[in-house]
Design an enzyme around this catalytic site. Structure first.
Site, PDB file in Angstrom:
ATOM      1  CG  ASP A  92      -0.814  -0.598   8.366  1.00  0.00           C
ATOM      2  OD1 ASP A  92      -1.605   0.310   8.063  1.00  0.00           O
ATOM      3  OD2 ASP A  92      -0.850  -1.727   7.846  1.00  0.00           O
ATOM      4  CG  MET A 151      -6.846   2.067   6.112  1.00  0.00           C
ATOM      5  SD  MET A 151      -5.846   2.262   4.630  1.00  0.00           S
ATOM      6  CE  MET A 151      -6.970   1.677   3.384  1.00  0.00           C
ATOM      7  N   GLY A 152      -4.990   0.552   9.490  1.00  0.00           N
ATOM      8  CA  GLY A 152      -3.987   0.142  10.461  1.00  0.00           C
ATOM      9  C   GLY A 152      -3.924  -1.345  10.665  1.00  0.00           C
ATOM     10  NE  ARG A 153      -3.460  -5.604   6.272  1.00  0.00           N
ATOM     11  CZ  ARG A 153      -2.688  -5.453   5.226  1.00  0.00           C
ATOM     12  NH1 ARG A 153      -1.394  -5.285   5.378  1.00  0.00           N
ATOM     13  NH2 ARG A 153      -3.206  -5.423   4.035  1.00  0.00           N
ATOM     14  CB  THR A 207       3.912   0.433   6.600  1.00  0.00           C
ATOM     15  OG1 THR A 207       2.530   0.127   6.854  1.00  0.00           O
ATOM     16  CG2 THR A 207       4.677   0.262   7.883  1.00  0.00           C
ATOM     17  N   GLY A 257       0.837  -1.204   0.000  1.00  0.00           N
ATOM     18  CA  GLY A 257       0.000   0.000   0.000  1.00  0.00           C
ATOM     19  C   GLY A 257       0.865   1.244   0.000  1.00  0.00           C
ATOM     20  CD  GLU A 285      -7.835  -1.414   7.937  1.00  0.00           C
ATOM     21  OE1 GLU A 285      -8.563  -1.208   6.962  1.00  0.00           O
ATOM     22  OE2 GLU A 285      -6.606  -1.627   7.847  1.00  0.00           O
ATOM     23  CD  GLN A 335      -6.903   5.877   6.658  1.00  0.00           C
ATOM     24  OE1 GLN A 335      -6.599   5.887   7.834  1.00  0.00           O
ATOM     25  NE2 GLN A 335      -7.880   5.131   6.184  1.00  0.00           N
TER      26      GLN A 335
HETATM   27  O1  F6P Z   1      -0.476  -0.749   3.600  1.00  0.00           O
HETATM   28  C1  F6P Z   1      -1.224  -0.980   4.743  1.00  0.00           C
HETATM   29  C2  F6P Z   1      -2.676  -0.743   4.493  1.00  0.00           C
HETATM   30  O2  F6P Z   1      -2.830   0.586   4.178  1.00  0.00           O
HETATM   31  C3  F6P Z   1      -3.561  -1.186   5.650  1.00  0.00           C
HETATM   32  O3  F6P Z   1      -3.703  -0.224   6.633  1.00  0.00           O
HETATM   33  C4  F6P Z   1      -4.836  -1.543   4.938  1.00  0.00           C
HETATM   34  O4  F6P Z   1      -5.559  -2.517   5.659  1.00  0.00           O
HETATM   35  C5  F6P Z   1      -4.346  -2.106   3.661  1.00  0.00           C
HETATM   36  O5  F6P Z   1      -3.128  -1.470   3.377  1.00  0.00           O
HETATM   37  C6  F6P Z   1      -5.253  -1.963   2.473  1.00  0.00           C
HETATM   38  O6  F6P Z   1      -4.647  -2.606   1.414  1.00  0.00           O
HETATM   39  P1  F6P Z   1      -5.138  -2.588  -0.074  1.00  0.00           P
HETATM   40  O7  F6P Z   1      -5.015  -1.184  -0.574  1.00  0.00           O
HETATM   41  O8  F6P Z   1      -4.203  -3.517  -0.790  1.00  0.00           O
HETATM   42  O9  F6P Z   1      -6.540  -3.100  -0.063  1.00  0.00           O
END
Ligand code: F6P
Length: 420
Positions: free
Chosen positions: A144, A190-192, A142, A13, A247, A299
């Site tokens: 995150d 975001m932030g997984r 990142t 990302g 998220e 964001q």
């Molecule tokens: O790169 C990390 C991230 O931004 C996470 O925070 C998010 O869950 C994910 O990428 C989204 O990924 P993609 O754009 O591949 O769906």
């Protein structure tokens, strides 16, 4: 002296400042022309390298490379592509080395997160094993903020600033009409698996009672009853309630509240859509009118409100990557080292890639308030400097930012085709 070429690729990302890193790297390489060859970039990341789609950055104007510093997105394209172990993905590693040989690459720079650090490390080992050593340098990125060793990750500070500014502004909107209309606002970020971005929402507060009144972290399993109580208390006390939700929030069984069911190449769940779940939960139980928003890619691309600290660090990582290459280093990554909180000071350090690879740094419990719905003074001390300073892009006469689109001219191919 024979000068080897450099190959740079963006991975995963993108961030508001990943191009600032590319800018630092390319400008520093150009300043060291006596020792270094040309800088190539993988089109769409490592997939482009496998397909031998290499962009020749030496064809780009100096001013356009300089403009990367203030342009969001990934200027050369990025991808999520998993390379397995040396045995599982032998053909891919061998192909990378073939491409490196064909274009006289001596240095590989992989700009990404933990998965990319792992790939860069494996490429370094594989090249040595095949008798074609390439200096492989990871370059951190990142939003995150979950890479170990480095104090923070380029990209995070700007997203943190966007989230803090957004919840502050949206809360001013909500409070204006709360007595007769919307009482609850939920912002998803975001932030997984890590709550760093959600925590940054807390920076919008300057005194007790300020919004956001509730922050939901992936590190804390959701206690629905406690959440509803907290929201109700905030509405009764302040007239409204602002919520920031990550998220990656999970229920008491540890399941994501917003798992779309889709997985990326690394097996990561695609998340997103938790804000309406939380907003529904609240309105069904408490009956308050709500609005919700998913900040999603806004964001991750909001360069107009970037943190200057973040832009400076992103640039410095690109510059340091070249300096490490010049020192003959391989299997390493430049990192941010915090030397003081107040006044904030940092310097560039170095970490071995195998210590960075495949790990996620979560928010420590001491950064989350005892009730699990806010941040502590220690978290504030850590986060505040990272959003500090403004670095606005130049604007044109139409009132829009002047973002650059590069020519991205490809090199002539020398090898037979390969399907990644
Ligand atoms: O790169 C990390 C991230 O931004 C996470 O925070 C998010 O869950 C994910 O990428 C989204 O990924 P993609 O754009 O591949 O769906």
């Amino acid at each position: 002296m024979h000068k080897k070429n450099l190959l740079y690729a963006q991975s995963g990302g993108v961030t508001p400042v990943i191009n600032a890193t590319a800018c630092g790297l390319i400008e520093t390489a150009r300043q060291n022309k006596a020792a270094l060859g040309r800088v190539f970039a993988g089109k769409d990341g490592i997939i482009g390298i496998l397909k031998e789609e290499l962009i020749d950055t030496s064809k780009e104007r100096k001013a356009d490379i300089a403009a990367l510093r203030h342009t969001p997105g990934g200027a050369f394209g990025s991808c999520r592509f998993k390379l397995g172990s040396a045995d599982e993905s032998k053909a891919h590693y061998a192909r990378l080395i073939d491409v490196f040989k064909a274009h006289d690459i001596g240095y590989f720079f992989y700009n990404g997160g933990g998965d990319s650090a792992d790939t860069a490390n494996k490429v370094s080992q594989f090249g040595a094993r095949l008798g074609f050593p390439v200096q492989c340098i990871g370059v951190p990125k990142t939003i995150d903020n979950d890479l170990p060793i480095t104090d923070n990750c380029p990209g995070f500070g700007s997203v943190a600033k966007y989230v803090a500014v957004s919840i502050m502004e949206a809360s001013l909107d909500v409070v204006s009409m709360a007595s007769s209309s919307t009482r609850v606002f939920v912002l998803e970020v975001m932030g997984r698996h890590a709550g760093w971005i959600a925590a940054a929402g807390g920076l919008a507060q300057s005194k007790k009672g300020d919004p956001p009144h509730v922050i939901l972290f992936p590190e804390i399993l959701l206690d629905e009853k406690a959440l509803l109580k907290k929201v109700d208390q905030a509405v009764k006390k302040h007239g409204y309630c602002s919520v920031v939700v990550s998220e990656g929030v999970r229920d008491q069984q540890g399941r994501f509240l917003a798992d779309s069911g889709r997985r990326d190449a690394f097996g990561h769940a695609q998340l997103g859509g938790v804000a309406p779940v939380i907003a529904n939960m609240i309105s069904q139980s408490l009956g308050y009118k709500n609005h919700w928003a998913v900040s999603d890619y806004l964001q991750r691309s909001a360069r107009h409100v970037a943190s200057k600290t973040d832009v400076d660090q992103a640039y410095a990582m690109g510059k340091a990557a070249i300096q490490l290459a010049l020192k003959g280093r391989t299997g390493v990554m430049p990192v941010v080292v915090r030397t003081a909180d107040q006044p904030y000071r940092w310097k560039v350090g170095e970490a071995p890639l195998d210590k960075v690879a495949n790990q996620e740094k979560m928010m420590p419990r001491r950064f989350i308030s005892a009730d699990g719905f806010g941040i502590t003074a220690a978290a504030r001390r850590y986060l505040e400097p990272l959003i500090r300073g403004e670095d606005y892009p130049p604007y044109d006469r139409r009132g829009l930012p002047k973002y650059v689109r590069l020519k991205n001219q490809l090199l002539a191919k020398k090898l037979p085709p390969f399907k990644p």
